[in-house]
Design a protein around this motif. Sequence first.
Motif, PDB file in Angstrom:
ATOM      1  N   LEU A   3      -7.050   0.638  -2.537  1.00  0.00           N
ATOM      2  CA  LEU A   3      -6.430  -0.611  -2.989  1.00  0.00           C
ATOM      3  C   LEU A   3      -7.373  -1.424  -3.890  1.00  0.00           C
ATOM      4  N   PRO A   4      -8.576  -1.805  -3.434  1.00  0.00           N
ATOM      5  CA  PRO A   4      -9.409  -2.639  -4.310  1.00  0.00           C
ATOM      6  C   PRO A   4      -9.834  -1.934  -5.588  1.00  0.00           C
ATOM      7  N   PHE A   5     -10.159  -0.629  -5.511  1.00  0.00           N
ATOM      8  CA  PHE A   5     -10.636   0.047  -6.713  1.00  0.00           C
ATOM      9  C   PHE A   5      -9.529   0.168  -7.753  1.00  0.00           C
ATOM     10  N   SER A   6      -8.321   0.590  -7.310  1.00  0.00           N
ATOM     11  CA  SER A   6      -7.249   0.736  -8.304  1.00  0.00           C
ATOM     12  C   SER A   6      -6.842  -0.627  -8.844  1.00  0.00           C
ATOM     13  N   ALA A   7      -6.808  -1.648  -7.973  1.00  0.00           N
ATOM     14  CA  ALA A   7      -6.435  -2.987  -8.439  1.00  0.00           C
ATOM     15  C   ALA A   7      -7.473  -3.487  -9.443  1.00  0.00           C
ATOM     16  N   TYR A   8      -8.738  -3.273  -9.144  1.00  0.00           N
ATOM     17  CA  TYR A   8      -9.800  -3.783 -10.003  1.00  0.00           C
ATOM     18  C   TYR A   8      -9.764  -3.124 -11.377  1.00  0.00           C
ATOM     19  N   TYR A   9      -9.640  -1.785 -11.413  1.00  0.00           N
ATOM     20  CA  TYR A   9      -9.691  -1.123 -12.713  1.00  0.00           C
ATOM     21  C   TYR A   9      -8.435  -1.380 -13.538  1.00  0.00           C
ATOM     22  N   THR A  10      -7.299  -1.546 -12.859  1.00  0.00           N
ATOM     23  CA  THR A  10      -6.101  -1.930 -13.606  1.00  0.00           C
ATOM     24  C   THR A  10      -6.313  -3.309 -14.235  1.00  0.00           C
ATOM     25  N   TYR A  11      -6.868  -4.220 -13.436  1.00  0.00           N
ATOM     26  CA  TYR A  11      -7.138  -5.580 -13.918  1.00  0.00           C
ATOM     27  C   TYR A  11      -8.090  -5.541 -15.098  1.00  0.00           C
ATOM     28  N   ARG A  12      -9.163  -4.758 -14.986  1.00  0.00           N
ATOM     29  CA  ARG A  12     -10.159  -4.645 -16.065  1.00  0.00           C
ATOM     30  C   ARG A  12      -9.516  -4.097 -17.328  1.00  0.00           C
ATOM     31  N   LEU A  13      -8.660  -3.095 -17.136  1.00  0.00           N
ATOM     32  CA  LEU A  13      -8.012  -2.448 -18.281  1.00  0.00           C
ATOM     33  C   LEU A  13      -7.195  -3.470 -19.074  1.00  0.00           C
ATOM     34  N   ILE A  14      -6.475  -4.319 -18.369  1.00  0.00           N
ATOM     35  CA  ILE A  14      -5.596  -5.278 -19.045  1.00  0.00           C
ATOM     36  C   ILE A  14      -6.377  -6.510 -19.485  1.00  0.00           C
ATOM     37  N   ALA A  15      -7.260  -7.015 -18.614  1.00  0.00           N
ATOM     38  CA  ALA A  15      -7.967  -8.257 -18.944  1.00  0.00           C
ATOM     39  C   ALA A  15      -9.070  -8.005 -19.968  1.00  0.00           C
ATOM     40  N   GLY A  16      -9.698  -6.854 -19.922  1.00  0.00           N
ATOM     41  CA  GLY A  16     -10.759  -6.538 -20.880  1.00  0.00           C
ATOM     42  C   GLY A  16     -11.845  -7.607 -20.874  1.00  0.00           C
ATOM     43  N   ASN A  17     -12.261  -8.007 -22.082  1.00  0.00           N
ATOM     44  CA  ASN A  17     -13.289  -9.052 -22.175  1.00  0.00           C
ATOM     45  C   ASN A  17     -12.677 -10.386 -22.552  1.00  0.00           C
ATOM     46  N   SER A  18     -11.445 -10.599 -22.143  1.00  0.00           N
ATOM     47  CA  SER A  18     -10.754 -11.825 -22.548  1.00  0.00           C
ATOM     48  C   SER A  18     -11.387 -13.049 -21.907  1.00  0.00           C
ATOM     49  N   GLU A  19     -11.068 -14.219 -22.480  1.00  0.00           N
ATOM     50  CA  GLU A  19     -11.534 -15.499 -21.950  1.00  0.00           C
ATOM     51  C   GLU A  19     -11.078 -15.663 -20.499  1.00  0.00           C
ATOM     52  N   ALA A  20     -11.821 -16.478 -19.748  1.00  0.00           N
ATOM     53  CA  ALA A  20     -11.429 -16.696 -18.350  1.00  0.00           C
ATOM     54  C   ALA A  20     -10.056 -17.349 -18.258  1.00  0.00           C
ATOM     55  N   ALA A  21      -9.660 -18.104 -19.328  1.00  0.00           N
ATOM     56  CA  ALA A  21      -8.382 -18.811 -19.266  1.00  0.00           C
ATOM     57  C   ALA A  21      -7.235 -17.998 -19.856  1.00  0.00           C
ATOM     58  N   SER A  22      -7.533 -16.804 -20.340  1.00  0.00           N
ATOM     59  CA  SER A  22      -6.520 -16.018 -21.042  1.00  0.00           C
ATOM     60  C   SER A  22      -5.412 -15.539 -20.104  1.00  0.00           C
ATOM     61  N   SER A  23      -4.211 -15.401 -20.674  1.00  0.00           N
ATOM     62  CA  SER A  23      -3.099 -14.949 -19.828  1.00  0.00           C
ATOM     63  C   SER A  23      -3.247 -13.468 -19.500  1.00  0.00           C
ATOM     64  N   ARG A  24      -4.124 -12.766 -20.238  1.00  0.00           N
ATOM     65  CA  ARG A  24      -4.348 -11.361 -19.892  1.00  0.00           C
ATOM     66  C   ARG A  24      -4.948 -11.235 -18.503  1.00  0.00           C
ATOM     67  N   ARG A  25      -5.667 -12.268 -18.066  1.00  0.00           N
ATOM     68  CA  ARG A  25      -6.275 -12.234 -16.735  1.00  0.00           C
ATOM     69  C   ARG A  25      -5.223 -12.159 -15.637  1.00  0.00           C
ATOM     70  N   TRP A  26      -4.254 -13.080 -15.696  1.00  0.00           N
ATOM     71  CA  TRP A  26      -3.283 -13.057 -14.592  1.00  0.00           C
ATOM     72  C   TRP A  26      -2.307 -11.901 -14.724  1.00  0.00           C
ATOM     73  N   LEU A  27      -2.050 -11.477 -15.976  1.00  0.00           N
ATOM     74  CA  LEU A  27      -1.215 -10.277 -16.126  1.00  0.00           C
ATOM     75  C   LEU A  27      -1.914  -9.070 -15.500  1.00  0.00           C
ATOM     76  N   GLY A  28      -3.227  -9.011 -15.702  1.00  0.00           N
ATOM     77  CA  GLY A  28      -4.012  -7.938 -15.088  1.00  0.00           C
ATOM     78  C   GLY A  28      -3.927  -7.993 -13.572  1.00  0.00           C
ATOM     79  N   GLY A  29      -3.975  -9.211 -13.030  1.00  0.00           N
ATOM     80  CA  GLY A  29      -3.868  -9.397 -11.582  1.00  0.00           C
ATOM     81  C   GLY A  29      -2.514  -8.929 -11.070  1.00  0.00           C
ATOM     82  N   LEU A  30      -1.454  -9.264 -11.848  1.00  0.00           N
ATOM     83  CA  LEU A  30      -0.090  -8.873 -11.471  1.00  0.00           C
ATOM     84  C   LEU A  30       0.009  -7.347 -11.361  1.00  0.00           C
ATOM     85  N   ALA A  31      -0.457  -6.668 -12.431  1.00  0.00           N
ATOM     86  CA  ALA A  31      -0.377  -5.207 -12.435  1.00  0.00           C
ATOM     87  C   ALA A  31      -1.309  -4.615 -11.385  1.00  0.00           C
TER      88      ALA A  31
END
Lengths: 317, 339
Positions: B117-145
């Motif tokens: 669970l944590p590893f797959s969630a983390y890497y999915t999040y990283r894949l989507i969020a990338g190096n985006s700003e902390a306030a970017s919507s890519r962050r929460w989209l990454g969390g969702l996925a």
Amino acid sequence: MSTDLPEWLLARQEPFQHGDGIAGGKSIRRGFVEKSVDSMSLVFRESFFAERLASRPGLLQGIDPRVKVLTTILLIIVAGLARHPTTLLALNLWILWVAKVSRVPLPMYLKRVWLAAPLFTGIIVFPSIFNVVYPGDPLLILINFSRHFRLGPWTVPETLAVTYQGVWGALVLILRVGASVSLAVLLALTTRWQVLLKALNMVFVPQVFIVMLEMSCRYIYLFLQTTSEMFVARRSRTVSRTSTQEQRCFVSGSIGALWNKAYILSGEIHAAMVSRGYTGTPKTLVSFQISRLDWLWSLFVLAVSLFFLGGDRIVAW
Amino acid sequence: MHIPDGYLSPQTCAVMGAVMLPVWAAAAKKVNNVQKTKYAPLMAIGAAFTFVIMMFNIPVPDGTTAHAVGGGLLAIVLGPWAACISITIALAVQALLFGDGGILAFGANTFNMALLLPFSAYYTYRLIAGNSEAASSRRWLGGLAGGYIGVNLAALAAAVEFGLQPVLFHAADGAALYCPYPLSMAVPAMALAHLSIAGPVEGVITALAIRYLQERNAGILSVEASSSPLEGHSYKKLMRGLGMLILLSPLGLLAKGTAWGEWAAGEIEAKMGFIPGGMSSLAERWQAPLPDYGLPGFEHNLLQSSTVYIVSAIIGLGIIFAITYIFSLVQKKTTPDKT
């Protein structure tokens, strides 16, 4: 009990029972806040109860916690390896006897073990007693379709029957889950939790994990209280119905807020530990003494395990 | 998703525990190297946080409530290795003190919920969020996925563990000994529940919690990135070792035959080509007083011998109950009565 207290103060009252869900004339339904607060207070109740029970004199309470952890694991393995319902039934009866001589209040114990776990298992395993789900020799034929027919990818057999193998398997599974759960519950009920966690050192759990377990146990109570207060505060300020979306936002907000607090707290705890001389290797005071009775008990449990497993292998083949 | 004891065979539990041991060792080393003295308090607080999150009732559209695991969120804010340790501790508290989730099944439960669970969630999040700003919507989209995928993978693993049981372990007449549902039933049943309810709940809760943190305390979201314990040489080695173990583990599951060391004389002969002298003489000399629980001269027909079994079993049980009672009497004498 005669007191000068007014009647209404003595009456037992569930929190939030009144008014909840009454708006709109619908029946009362407990909301997510009440459910969460309830399950949190249950943790407190259980831990107080276990603490009180563990300090009563009784068979299991007097056994060294390390011996108890090892013998419990051994007996759960025995339950796992047993294949015959008779063996499992006998094992369950013996566990019940152990609970009785350990002065565990039986109604509460039976409710906790034999109402929750096997009932749940029973629901899960129920479909498997029919031949449509799990093939086997018919024991009781319910419907005779008199011919095969196909239902999409499935072939429905000629008859719908309860199978011998299905009932047997279900019985074994329910009895085994019951035995395993009762052993685990007995261990938790008859040992003070702080002591129980320390005893894990015996089963090769590294010291640092045990320290973390103890610390997290302590802060679970703090966080439970913090979140209960957040929830109660929110509930007392809510006057109308809220949408599901709004409720979800509140729950996630609480999670976020809790993490903020937790993270700051972990920094403070760390600073407090370092200022008291913590260098990264935890030291704990452990003073267990294994008495002759503990040795005898271990040998006895070993013999009991052999008895059950031996008996099981004989009746199963 | 907490698997109780009894559904999985002890053999499966042992394999899952063996898989988790190197993971825990590696996680402890990684996090300790990065967090130094902060390690113990941070992990303990993370565990307490996870425990409390698991008690939350989350409202779902049909008016009922569901539970979230919160493992995805923890992996995102602390990193997957730290999340692995914290979730393991939270699961240990649940199994030991509350009887929630099995003690033998602990390895399987931690494999599903503290590793996958944590590893797959983390890497999915990283894949989507990338190096985006902390306030970017890519962050929460990454969390969702991440939350959605993490919970579903964990559920899939649990379903596979269940589904392997009837294939590997059943009685001679075909009756199931553990979980009765084969893969073809366990996987769709678990997938349906998790793809439709538990997965979305976890995803939405993770995303909303990240949005809350973005608004209130964005700094906390970059804690993990600044102290990422993922770099380093030993990482590759560990992954290789883990891969090996995962490849090898089905062998352990599939291994059949007599338990090691419990061979009868005949089996020894087949394995070694001869029966060791000491063993054959012992086998001849050792005649149990009640051979196969039967009384001498009593094993003439099935009815009689089964009666003997029953009588021996009842006598044995009686002795066990009596000894247990004697223990409690002795115990009472040695411990002063406090009530």
